[in-house]
Write a protein that holds these residues in place. Sequence first.
Motif, short mmCIF file in Angstrom:
data_model
loop_
_atom_site.label_atom_id
_atom_site.label_comp_id
_atom_site.label_asym_id
_atom_site.label_seq_id
_atom_site.Cartn_x
_atom_site.Cartn_y
_atom_site.Cartn_z
N LEU A 1 0.82 -1.21 0.00
CA LEU A 1 0.00 0.00 0.00
C LEU A 1 0.86 1.26 0.00
N ALA A 2 1.88 1.27 0.84
CA ALA A 2 2.72 2.47 0.97
C ALA A 2 3.54 2.74 -0.29
N SER A 3 3.91 1.68 -1.03
CA SER A 3 4.72 1.86 -2.24
C SER A 3 3.93 2.53 -3.35
N ALA A 4 2.61 2.39 -3.34
CA ALA A 4 1.79 3.00 -4.39
C ALA A 4 1.52 4.48 -4.13
N LEU A 5 1.71 4.91 -2.88
CA LEU A 5 1.38 6.30 -2.54
C LEU A 5 2.36 7.33 -3.12
N PRO A 6 3.70 7.14 -3.03
CA PRO A 6 4.61 8.17 -3.56
C PRO A 6 4.41 8.50 -5.02
N PRO A 7 4.30 7.51 -5.94
CA PRO A 7 4.06 7.88 -7.33
C PRO A 7 2.72 8.57 -7.56
N LEU A 8 1.70 8.16 -6.80
CA LEU A 8 0.39 8.79 -6.96
C LEU A 8 0.43 10.25 -6.52
N ILE A 9 1.05 10.51 -5.37
CA ILE A 9 1.17 11.88 -4.87
C ILE A 9 1.99 12.73 -5.84
#
Length: 502
Positions: free
Chosen positions: A299-307
Motif C-alpha cells: 500500500l505504501a509503495s503505491a502512494l509516492p508515485p500517486l502523490i
Amino acid sequence: MVEFWTRTRFIVLVLLLLCMTFVCSNILSFNFAVICMAPDPNATAPQEDRYTFTEIEDTFITATVAIASLVANIPLIFMINRIGIRCIFTVLGLLSGIATVLIPTAVRSGFAFLLVCRAVQGVAFASLFPAVGTFAAKWTYYKQTGLFVSVLVAYVQFAPVITSPVSGALCNSSGWPSVFYFHGGITLALFSSYAFFYRNTPKKHPFVGDAESSKIDRGKTVVEPLVKSITNGRMSDPENDFSKKTLRRIPFRAMLTTVPIWAVWIGSLGNFAAVELMFLYNPTYMKKVLKMTTAQVGLASALPPLIQFLVKVVCGALSDRIKFVSEVVKFRCFNTFAFLGCAACFIALAIIDAETPLLNLILLLVGAGILGGSTGGFYKAAPALSKQFSHFVTGCFSIVISAAMLATPFIVDGIAPDQTQDEWHIVFAIVAAILIITNLIFCVLIRGEPCEWTTDEWIQKNFPPTEQKNEEKTTDNEDANGQADENVMQKTVNKLRNRLCC
C-alpha cells in the motif's frame, strides 16, 4: 468534419499518456510477476510453471532494459527527426506489446530469449521522452505547455499506480502469465489506436479545425516549408522558403554549446537520481529498515508515485497561469521548490532513526510529492528553450534516466549491502547533495528565452536554401524548354498548313 469542439489536442494528449504509461508498465510488470512465478516454499504438492532467477540473472534482466535504452536513444532521435514520431513510436510500441506477450514463452524457453524481450522493451522505452518533446513542440498551445508536459512526464508515476494493483489481482486470480498477456494486449490495442488517430502535426489531423490549428501555432517559431503555387506550379518566394530536408536539420553544434541546454540536462540528472532511488528502493527500505509488513509495503509503495503525479499536474498548470514573473524566474522557483524540498526530506531521513517508522514514511511521501514540482522547472524549460528541436533536447532525458536506472542498483548495493539504517543514512545524504548541487547549477545557468538557433533568422543564415534556388532554376529551365518546344511545334504546323493551301 468532427473537430471535438477545438479540443482534439486533449484527446491526443490522453492517448499519448496511456501509450507511454503502458510502455513503462510493460517493464515494471516483470518486477511484480517474478514474485508470483517463484515456487512457494511452504507448498507440499508439486508445483508446475514456477521459476526463480539467480542474483546475477536478476541483474542482467534489469540491466538489459537500461543498456538497450541507452544504446537506442541517439539513433532513435535521428530516425524520429527524419521519419516522424508517428511511425517510429507506433512500431516500437507494437514491438513492446509483442515482446511483453512473449515473455511467458521466453521464461519457459530460455534465458537468452528473455533478455531479447527485455531489450525490445528497453528500446521502446527510449522513445518516450522524444515523444514528449515532439508533442510539446507540435501540439501544445504555448499557454498550456506546462500543463501538457506535466501530464505526459507523469507516466513515470502513473505506470506503477496501474501496474501494482492490476498485477497483484491477476497473479492471485489467473497466474503470473496473465500479467504479461494483459499488459501486452492493452499495449497493442493502444498503439493501434495511436497509429490511427495521431498525426505528426495538427494541420494534418482530420479532426483539427482552423480555429484549433491557429491557436496551437500561436507563439511558435515556424519556418514554412517550400510550397508551390496552385495556380501556376511555380515556387513561392524561394529566398525565404525551406525544403523539408532543411527543416529536418538539427543544429547539433549550436545546441551542444548552449549553456542553458546543459543546465536543463544537469537538472534532469538530479531529478532522475532521486526518482530511481525512491521508486526502485522504497519497498526495500520500508521492508528491511522500517520493518513494515508485506501488505503495508504494498500500500505504501503505491502512494509516492500517486502523490507525485498529482503534484506534477498541479504545478505544471500553475506555472502556465502565473503571469506576474518572467519565465526564467518561474523555472528557478519551481525547480528550487522541488529539488530543495525533496533534499530537505532526505536530509531528515539521514538524521532520524528507524524507531519512528511513521515519521520516516511521511518524509518519503512528502519528498516524492514535492519533487513533482519540477514540471515547472527543468521539464518545462526544455521545450520552452528548444521549441521545434524539443524532440532532441527532451529526448536526451532518456539517456539520463537510463543511466540512472543502470547505476542506481550498483551504487545502493555498494553503499548499503546489509540494508541497515546507518547505511541508508549515507544513501539519503548523497542523493540530497546531488539534488542541491544540480539545482544550484540549473538556477545559475538557465535562461527564459528560446535559444537563438530556434529562430527563422538563424536558420536562414546558417542553413541557406540553396536547394530551393536550384529547384527554382530547374523549374525556370523546364518552363523555358517547354515554351521553346511549343514554338517549334507551332512553326511546323504553320508550314504544313501553307503547303496544303498551295
